[in-house]
Design an enzyme around this catalytic site. Structure first.
Site, PDB file in Angstrom:
ATOM      1  CB  THR A 174      -0.931   0.014   1.224  1.00 57.01           C
ATOM      2  OG1 THR A 174      -1.792  -1.119   1.161  1.00 57.01           O
ATOM      3  CG2 THR A 174      -1.769   1.287   1.281  1.00 57.01           C
ATOM      4  CG  ASN A 215      -6.258  -7.829  -5.421  1.00 56.24           C
ATOM      5  OD1 ASN A 215      -6.026  -7.085  -6.378  1.00 56.24           O
ATOM      6  ND2 ASN A 215      -7.227  -7.592  -4.559  1.00 56.24           N
ATOM      7  CB  CYS A 258      -9.417  -4.183   0.758  1.00 59.31           C
ATOM      8  SG  CYS A 258      -7.734  -4.723   0.966  1.00 59.31           S
TER       9      CYS A 258
HETATM   10  C1  LIG Z   1      -2.167  -7.187  -0.690  1.00 60.70           C
HETATM   11  C2  LIG Z   1      -2.078  -6.245  -1.825  1.00 60.70           C
HETATM   12  C3  LIG Z   1      -1.772  -4.894  -1.643  1.00 60.70           C
HETATM   13  C4  LIG Z   1      -1.598  -4.287  -0.274  1.00 60.70           C
HETATM   14  O1  LIG Z   1      -0.400  -4.694   0.297  1.00 60.70           O
HETATM   15  P1  LIG Z   1      -0.098  -4.397   1.841  1.00 60.70           P
HETATM   16  O2  LIG Z   1       1.308  -4.850   2.008  1.00 60.70           O
HETATM   17  O3  LIG Z   1      -1.083  -5.209   2.595  1.00 60.70           O
HETATM   18  O4  LIG Z   1      -0.256  -2.946   2.072  1.00 60.70           O
HETATM   19  C5  LIG Z   1      -1.665  -4.094  -2.760  1.00 60.70           C
HETATM   20  N1  LIG Z   1      -1.856  -4.586  -3.995  1.00 60.70           N
HETATM   21  C6  LIG Z   1      -2.162  -5.868  -4.218  1.00 60.70           C
HETATM   22  C7  LIG Z   1      -2.347  -6.352  -5.607  1.00 60.70           C
HETATM   23  C8  LIG Z   1      -2.285  -6.747  -3.146  1.00 60.70           C
HETATM   24  O5  LIG Z   1      -2.602  -8.013  -3.373  1.00 60.70           O
END
Ligand SMILES: *Cc1c(COP(=O)(O)O)cnc(C)c1O
Length: 386
Positions: free
Chosen positions: A75, A154, A327
């Protein structure tokens, strides 16, 4: 009995070997020092650990350790990449291209930039979930400064052609950022060959700890970003804050482990995932969301016809899966990813994401098939009665 964990795309448990390496960096008899302390052994040892971890992360990307900027996760890496690149190029132009199916960490950072006067074009993916390089080409303008397209999604696991899109960006002298949180440690990534300038990764999707990640920033004259967090000038001024040695060591160890097991692990996961999919298809009226082959071995996103997704999720007490991405599952809006692909609201609501990982067993898959099969049949019968 705990529910079977099939939500590895949301996060993974930390590998025992990684826990071991991390726990050596916490207590008085461990390497607990501040890597920025230049005047004593505690600091020197911590700096050595941090730099060795930086090399491990860089190695998994085939990058130079100097191209790695530590962050608190993907993030933050996305925020640093997008805001940092946009601000560094503000005098050249203010147009950014990305996808409506990106992670919220990209979409919300872009929404913030839009409020600050940037113009953001969000493209829909093709029906199979892939970004269309031709659509990116068509969206390019003279004032375009940045393109951001994720490596794999994701929710669906669909893999984008980042070589084609990156090549396009090079032709237009536009920076290319890739959110690779889902592919890092799963697919080989070679930054020597990829036309990518900025790449976000994190540890907790590859059996490392939560709360640590990195932004790859290509060492090239044209690739400059502005810092977003100020205070002390750590990470060559790009990201201030005391380095969390134990987190970095955990991230590094997870990367080294991933490099060693990746090839075999992906074959095993694909086989588990295929068994799961074959079993689910026997229920009838089930639909695969996303491209059938251009996707990660770990992901299976399925719409169950004639079933309410939230009821299904409630009925599945014995399995931990996601409806939409973790999320967005707090809200009842249909997944923005499936929506962008053109999946109907009804089918999007009836969709679940199964994601397998390092500790998933054949027995887990059998259990999940029993639980899901029972629940889907019961809910479909109930729907007919009412
Ligand atoms: C999990 C994820 C994030 C967020 O990552 P964090 O380390 O939890 O902040 C961002 N982009 C994608 C594609 C993710 O799968």
């Amino acid at each position: 009995m705990n529910p079977v964990y099939l939500d590895y795309a949301a996060t993974t448990p930390v590998d025992p070997a990684v826990i071991g390496a991390m726990s050596e960096c916490l207590g008085l008899d461990g390497v607990f020092g501040n890597p920025a302390s230049r005047s004593h052994l505690y600091g020197w040892l911590a700096e050595e650990k941090a730099e060795s971890a930086r090399r491990q992360v860089a190695d998994l990307l085939h990058a130079d350790p100097r191209e790695i900027v530590w962050t608190s996760g993907a993030t933050e890496a996305n925020n640093l990449a997008l805001k940092g690149a946009a601000q560094a190029r503000r005098s050249r132009g203010r147009h950014i291209i990305s996808m409506a199916s990106e992670h919220k960490a990209v979409l919300d950072a872009l929404a913030w930039l839009a409020q600050q006067g940037w113009e953001v074009t969000l493209l829909n993916p093709l029906a199979d979930g892939r970004a269309d390089p031709q659509a990116v080409a068509a969206a390019m303008r003279d004032d375009t400064v940045l393109v951001s397209v994720m490596h794999a999604n994701n929710e669906t696991g669909v893999i984008n052609d980042i070589v084609a899109i990156g090549t396009l960006c090079r032709e237009h002298d536009v920076l290319f950022h890739v959110d690779a949180a889902q592919t890092f440690g799963k697919l080989p990534i070679d930054m020597r060959a990829l036309p990518v300038d900025l790449m976000s990764v994190c540890a907790h999707k590859l059996y490392g700890p939560k709360g640590v990640g990195a932004l790859y920033v290509r060492r090239a004259p044209g690739v400059r970003i502005e810092a977003q967090i100020h205070g002390g000038g750590h990470e060559r001024g790009l990201r201030s804050g005391t380095l969390p040695t134990h987190q970095l060591v955990g991230f590094g160890a997870a990367c080294e482990l991933a490099a060693a097991v990746m090839a075999q692990e992906q074959v095993r996961l694909a086989s588990l995932r295929d068994t799961l999919w074959a079993g689910l298809q026997e229920l009838g009226d089930v639909h695969l969301n996303g491209h059938p082959t251009e996707r990660l071995a770990s992901h299976l996103n399925v719409a169950f016809g004639g079933v309410d997704g939230e009821l299904l999720l409630t009925a599945l007490a014995g399995v931990a899966v996601s409806s939409g991405s973790a999320c967005t599952s707090a809200s009842l809006d249909p997944s923005h990813v499936l929506k962008a692909m053109g999946v109907s609201d009804a089918l999007a609501h009836a969709s679940l994401r199964f994601s397998v990982g390092r500790y998933t067993t054949d027995a887990d898959i059998r259990t999940v098939l029993e639980v899901v099969g029972e629940a889907v049949q019961r809910l479909r019968k109930g729907a007919q009665v009412s």
